[in-house]
Design an enzyme around this catalytic site. Structure first.
Site, PDB file in Angstrom:
ATOM      1  CB  SER A  30      -0.944   0.005   1.209  1.00 27.52           C
ATOM      2  OG  SER A  30      -0.226  -0.164   2.411  1.00 27.52           O
ATOM      3  CG  HIS A 159     -42.060  21.002 -12.402  1.00 28.51           C
ATOM      4  ND1 HIS A 159     -42.079  19.650 -12.172  1.00 28.51           N
ATOM      5  CD2 HIS A 159     -42.934  21.542 -11.497  1.00 28.51           C
ATOM      6  CE1 HIS A 159     -42.927  19.373 -11.198  1.00 28.51           C
ATOM      7  NE2 HIS A 159     -43.447  20.505 -10.758  1.00 28.51           N
ATOM      8  CB  SER A 278     -15.140  27.586 -27.160  1.00 23.72           C
ATOM      9  OG  SER A 278     -14.881  26.893 -28.359  1.00 23.72           O
ATOM     10  CE  LYS A 284     -19.915  27.846 -26.241  1.00 20.31           C
ATOM     11  NZ  LYS A 284     -21.232  27.538 -25.704  1.00 20.31           N
ATOM     12  CD  GLU A 291     -20.479  23.048 -18.059  1.00 20.23           C
ATOM     13  OE1 GLU A 291     -19.447  22.579 -18.563  1.00 20.23           O
ATOM     14  OE2 GLU A 291     -21.220  23.852 -18.655  1.00 20.23           O
ATOM     15  CE1 TYR A 318      -6.389  -4.848   8.115  1.00 19.30           C
ATOM     16  CE2 TYR A 318      -5.430  -6.867   7.231  1.00 19.30           C
ATOM     17  CZ  TYR A 318      -5.621  -5.509   7.157  1.00 19.30           C
ATOM     18  OH  TYR A 318      -5.059  -4.786   6.138  1.00 19.30           O
TER      19      TYR A 318
END
Ligand code: ARG
Length: 487
Positions: A30, A159, A278, A284, A291, A318
């Protein structure tokens, strides 16, 4: 370290030749994600050694030499650790390399099973505190928006259709309230994380006369997990914390989605720092950060699912599956804390165009409910008032449409119930908002009370979180002071 064969073929002071790890050595290790537990393991080692010395299980000279070696290992850093299956073993090896065989006394009366469980809790406390601070800061950012935009009327949606006018402050405080509950859930997770498994050893306790309470105290834990089999087996504190993060991410995803929609409608202007553009369309300005915040919920649910699925059906006590449980929790926590911070920044720097918001607030006959409420307040049954206004909505959203609908449905003019001026006032979005002054409502008066309570809540939680951080700091200082007495 983890990168393939070392000269000894994986054989260390702790891991003798037989289990040096063959082809599966990397698979077993690990170390790739254990750097997160480096500081925790050093603290756990120090506290354990101090307790062993206090209990005369290890003599002061050996304890002193081990503690000095641990300082040296700490200074050298995680990257300098020798090979090992995990950070716990690597640190022990590093101590034995420095002290000689007497260094191996540090693992008296414990197992990696209680050791790793303690390290995870020690580190997760910090993770949760960081999350708590970030979440409270996001709430404060929302309160600031509420303060500045207390009277800024905006459209409210159900809505995603125009529903009733509200205010930016009311919207902001709706998310503050949700984040306040997310804070409660993180605090609850903290309380159950803050318990010490150490002294459980492999799972069946130890014949040495350890003082579990003392180790817990040295590490700043609130209490001890009593049953030693439970103490090493459980990762429910990670489940609870990760579920709290998944809930927080859900809140953030809604907040992000609202801002994406509002930005799309020109109802909010995001700061350039929180937008992107963009590569082809020069005009843009996209709400990319939000997002990504919205998407974080997906990662969080995936992580929670991964964690739960890893834990499901594990036998006592364990099992090595547990090694793969905690990375889910770290990933979810890190992603959600970062998203919280970014969402707070986007909220704090956004601007709200009052004129556009007010114009949009009146669109779609959004004041219709207010007119129905007025008619009901003037004696009409609400259901009948609803019918009148619904009928009017077919014709328009003004006095004449309402009057005509009233005549159609009731055979009498609307002035039977309310005069023209009163009816027209209900059609104004600002007046409509001001009238909805029930507790928790959007009227500036009601919002002022909600805001005051929210600010109080932020201050209380800041104190709480500060108190928890101070407790950890005090425990760290006390342990360091204890360690120096062996120098
Ligand atoms: N690295 C392991 C983990 O994270 C701890 C070691 C306990 N290992 C064992 N074989 N008993 O769970």
């Amino acid at each position: 370290m983890t990168d393939g064969e070392d000269e000894s073929g994986g054989e260390t002071a702790v891991r003798r030749e037989r289990f040096a790890g063959g082809p599966a050595r990397e698979f077993l290790s690990s170390m790739a994600f254990d750097d997160r537990l480096f500081a925790a393991d050093l603290a756990v080692d120090r506290a354990h050694v101090v307790m062993l010395a206090e209990r005369e299980i290890v003599d002061d000279d050996d304890a002193g030499a081990i503690l000095e070696a641990l300082d040296d290992v700490a200074d050298a850093g995680f990257e300098a650790l020798p090979d090992g299956e995990d950070v716990h073993e690597a640190i022990e090896t590093a101590v034995i390399d420095r002290v000689g065989p007497e260094g191996g006394r540090m693992h008296t009366a414990r197992s990696r099973n209680d050791e790793v469980a303690t390290c995870l809790r020690y580190e997760y406390r910090e993770t949760l505190l960081d999350a708590l601070e970030t979440t409270v800061a996001a709430r404060e950012a929302l309160c600031e928006v509420a303060e500045a935009e207390r009277e800024t009327v905006m459209p409210g949606y159900t809505h995603l259709q125009p529903a009733q006018p509200t205010t930016v402050a009311h919207w902001a405080l709706s998310y503050e309230a949700a984040l306040a509950r997310d804070t409660e859930r993180l605090l609850a997770a903290y309380a159950r994380t803050n318990r010490s498994p150490l002294g459980a050893a492999a799972f069946a306790g130890t014949p040495f006369e350890v003082d579990r309470e003392r180790v817990a105290e040295l590490l700043g834990f609130e209490s001890v997990l009593d049953n030693s089999m439970d103490a090493v087996s459980t990762r429910d504190f990670l489940v609870e914390g990760t579920a709290a993060f998944a809930g927080l991410a859900t809140t953030l995803s809604g907040l992000a989605e609202d801002l994406v929609v509002y930005a799309n409608k020109g109802l909010v202007e995001l700061d350039d720092d929180y937008a992107s553009t963009s590569s082809i369309m020069p005009q843009k300005k996209n709400p990319d950060t939000l997002e990504l915040v919205r998407s974080t919920a997906g990662d969080a649910y995936g992580g929670l699912q991964g964690l739960l699925t890893t834990l499901k059906g594990l036998p006592r006590a364990y099992n090595r599956d547990l090694q793969n449980a905690s990375p889910h929790a770290w990933r979810v926590a890190d992603d959600v804390v970062e998203a919280t911070d970014v969402a707070a920044g986007a909220v704090a720097t956004a601007t709200w165009p009052a004129d556009e918001l007010e114009a949009a607030a009146g669109e779609g006959f959004s004041t219709a409910t207010g007119v129905a409420d007025l008619l009901a307040m003037c004696g009409l049954p609400f259901r009948t008032a609803h019918e009148v206004v619904a009928e009017a909505a077919e014709r328009g959203a003004d006095y004449d449409a309402l009057n005509a609908a009233c005549e159609d449905v009731l055979g009498e003019g609307i002035d039977t119930y309310a005069d023209r001026e009163t009816v027209e006032a209900t059609l104004d979005p600002t007046a409509s908002v001001a009238s909805r002054d029930s507790a928790g409502g959007p009227a500036p008066k009601a919002v002022a009370e909600t805001l005051a309570a929210a600010l109080d809540g932020c201050a209380t939680d800041t104190d709480r979180v500060g108190g928890l951080a101070a407790d950890l700091e005090a425990a760290r200082d006390a342990l360091a002071a204890e360690v120096t007495t062996y120098a």
